[in-house]
Design a protein around this motif. Structure first.
Motif: not given
Length: 159
Positions: A86-90
């Motif tokens: 759902g989101e792209v981690p650093q």
């Protein structure tokens, strides 16, 4: 023993949002000591990349996404080892698998032999004049556990 199913055409109706790590290579390069695909997957597992993505569970499917094609099967491309995100981690790259028509080549058996057998079926299918020409936009492998892999090849939709 590797079992391979005949290819089937599917319509991906929702894009897949993924996050993982990426490399750029060519098929010719993969037959040399400078091959990059195996080291990419080794890094993916050794650095526990999937586990760093919010929402990952041990039952999550793994993906190998082929994109950024320079031309065709002979040109350079990007490979992203990834999971749904759902989101792209650093520190990771995000990639989207677009909606569209795909031919699916499924194999089951010991890895990596099963995925190599699936790709052999892909190459054999496309070496002639296939009914569904490749798009060379985004293709992907979907690993669902128990030695199962499905290779989705983007094809040009029939009119």
């Amino acid at each position: 023993m590797i079992a391979i199913a005949p290819p089937r055409r599917v319509q991906l109706e929702q894009p897949l949002q993924l996050a993982g790590i990426q490399t750029r290579t060519t098929n010719l390069n993969e037959a040399t000591p400078e091959a990059r695909i195996q080291p990419l997957w080794q890094r993916f597992f050794s650095e526990r990349v999937a586990q760093s993505v919010p929402g990952y569970t041990p039952q999550s499917q793994l993906y190998g996404v082929y994109s950024g094609y320079a031309s065709d099967a002979h040109g350079a491309y990007d490979l992203t080892a990834a999971v749904l995100a759902g989101e792209v981690p650093q520190g990771l790259v995000g990639i989207e698998v677009p909606v569209g028509d795909y031919l699916v080549f499924e194999a089951q058996g010991a890895m990596p032999q099963a995925v190599l057998a699936a790709w052999a079926a892909v190459w054999k299918y496309f070496e002639g004049a296939p009914a569904h020409p490749r798009r060379y936009a985004v293709d992907f492998e979907q690993y669902s556990g128990d030695g199962r892999v499905a290779v989705y090849i983007g094809v040009i939709a029939a009119d």
